[in-house]
Design a protein around this motif. Sequence first.
Motif, short mmCIF file in Angstrom:
data_model
loop_
_atom_site.label_atom_id
_atom_site.label_comp_id
_atom_site.label_asym_id
_atom_site.label_seq_id
_atom_site.Cartn_x
_atom_site.Cartn_y
_atom_site.Cartn_z
N MET A 1 0.84 -1.18 0.00
CA MET A 1 0.00 0.00 0.00
C MET A 1 0.89 1.25 0.00
N THR A 2 1.02 1.95 1.11
CA THR A 2 1.81 3.18 1.11
C THR A 2 2.86 3.18 2.21
N GLY A 3 3.43 2.05 2.48
CA GLY A 3 4.42 1.97 3.54
C GLY A 3 3.80 1.72 4.91
N LEU A 4 2.51 1.75 5.00
CA LEU A 4 1.83 1.47 6.25
C LEU A 4 1.63 -0.04 6.38
N THR A 5 1.61 -0.51 7.61
CA THR A 5 1.29 -1.92 7.80
C THR A 5 -0.20 -2.11 7.55
N ASP A 6 -0.58 -3.37 7.37
CA ASP A 6 -1.99 -3.67 7.13
C ASP A 6 -2.87 -3.15 8.26
N PHE A 7 -2.44 -3.31 9.48
CA PHE A 7 -3.27 -2.89 10.61
C PHE A 7 -3.27 -1.38 10.78
N GLN A 8 -2.21 -0.70 10.34
CA GLN A 8 -2.25 0.77 10.34
C GLN A 8 -3.27 1.28 9.33
N VAL A 9 -3.34 0.62 8.18
CA VAL A 9 -4.35 0.99 7.18
C VAL A 9 -5.75 0.74 7.74
N LEU A 10 -5.94 -0.43 8.35
CA LEU A 10 -7.25 -0.76 8.94
C LEU A 10 -7.62 0.21 10.06
N ASP A 11 -6.65 0.59 10.86
CA ASP A 11 -6.93 1.56 11.93
C ASP A 11 -7.30 2.93 11.36
N GLU A 95 -8.62 -8.33 0.81
CA GLU A 95 -7.32 -8.27 0.12
C GLU A 95 -6.19 -8.75 1.02
N ILE A 96 -6.21 -8.30 2.27
CA ILE A 96 -5.17 -8.71 3.23
C ILE A 96 -5.26 -10.21 3.48
N GLU A 97 -6.46 -10.73 3.64
CA GLU A 97 -6.62 -12.16 3.90
C GLU A 97 -6.14 -12.99 2.72
N GLU A 102 -2.03 -16.62 0.63
CA GLU A 102 -1.00 -16.98 -0.35
C GLU A 102 0.36 -17.14 0.32
N ALA A 103 0.61 -16.33 1.34
CA ALA A 103 1.88 -16.41 2.07
C ALA A 103 1.85 -17.49 3.15
N GLN A 104 0.71 -18.13 3.33
CA GLN A 104 0.50 -19.17 4.33
C GLN A 104 0.84 -18.68 5.74
N LYS A 110 -5.55 -15.33 11.21
CA LYS A 110 -6.37 -15.31 12.42
C LYS A 110 -6.59 -13.88 12.91
N ARG A 111 -5.51 -13.09 12.91
CA ARG A 111 -5.61 -11.70 13.37
C ARG A 111 -6.57 -10.90 12.50
N VAL A 112 -6.46 -11.07 11.18
CA VAL A 112 -7.32 -10.33 10.25
C VAL A 112 -8.77 -10.76 10.41
N ARG A 113 -9.01 -12.04 10.57
CA ARG A 113 -10.38 -12.52 10.74
C ARG A 113 -10.97 -12.01 12.06
#
Length: 157
Positions: A1-11, A95-97, A102-104, A110-113
């Motif tokens: 995305m833009t250098g943010l982690t997935d959870f930073q984007v979600l937050d 998208e994150i899930e 894919e990365a297994q 679990k965290r995303v769900r």
Amino acid sequence: MTGLTDFQVLDTVRNEIQAEHNLISHRLTWYVTSQSFLVASYALSWSKEYGWPSFFHSAIPTLGLLLSMLTLLSVACAVVVQWKVINKQAEILDEIEIRLTEAQDIEGIKRVRNYGAITGKKRKRGKLTHWLAMIPPLLIPIIFASTWIVALKLNGK
């Protein structure tokens, strides 16, 4: 995305949802406060000692009706924007899930769900809950508008 982690984007998305919720809350607080002053003024205008009763018997309900329509429009727009952001949040979660699958990355999945089950459209009855929660903010201006319409009709305007 833009250098943010997935959870930073979600937050960030969650913060936008909360901001829209706060906008709705502030608009309704302002609106109900203004309506209480208008209702009190309208009631006082029926006093025999009150000057210009015919003006206030039509001006106050007209102002109340105008404020009701503007508030309904602004709250409805905020509700729609909030729903669009909630839908975007669900897309980002999907998208994150997919990427984590894919990365297994089992722990990441679990965290995303869990995140989606708590905060987003993925929670059970999320759509219904959202729209049920939006009934009062949308209904309050309609109720006041109806009251002002009745006041205008009774006044013969």
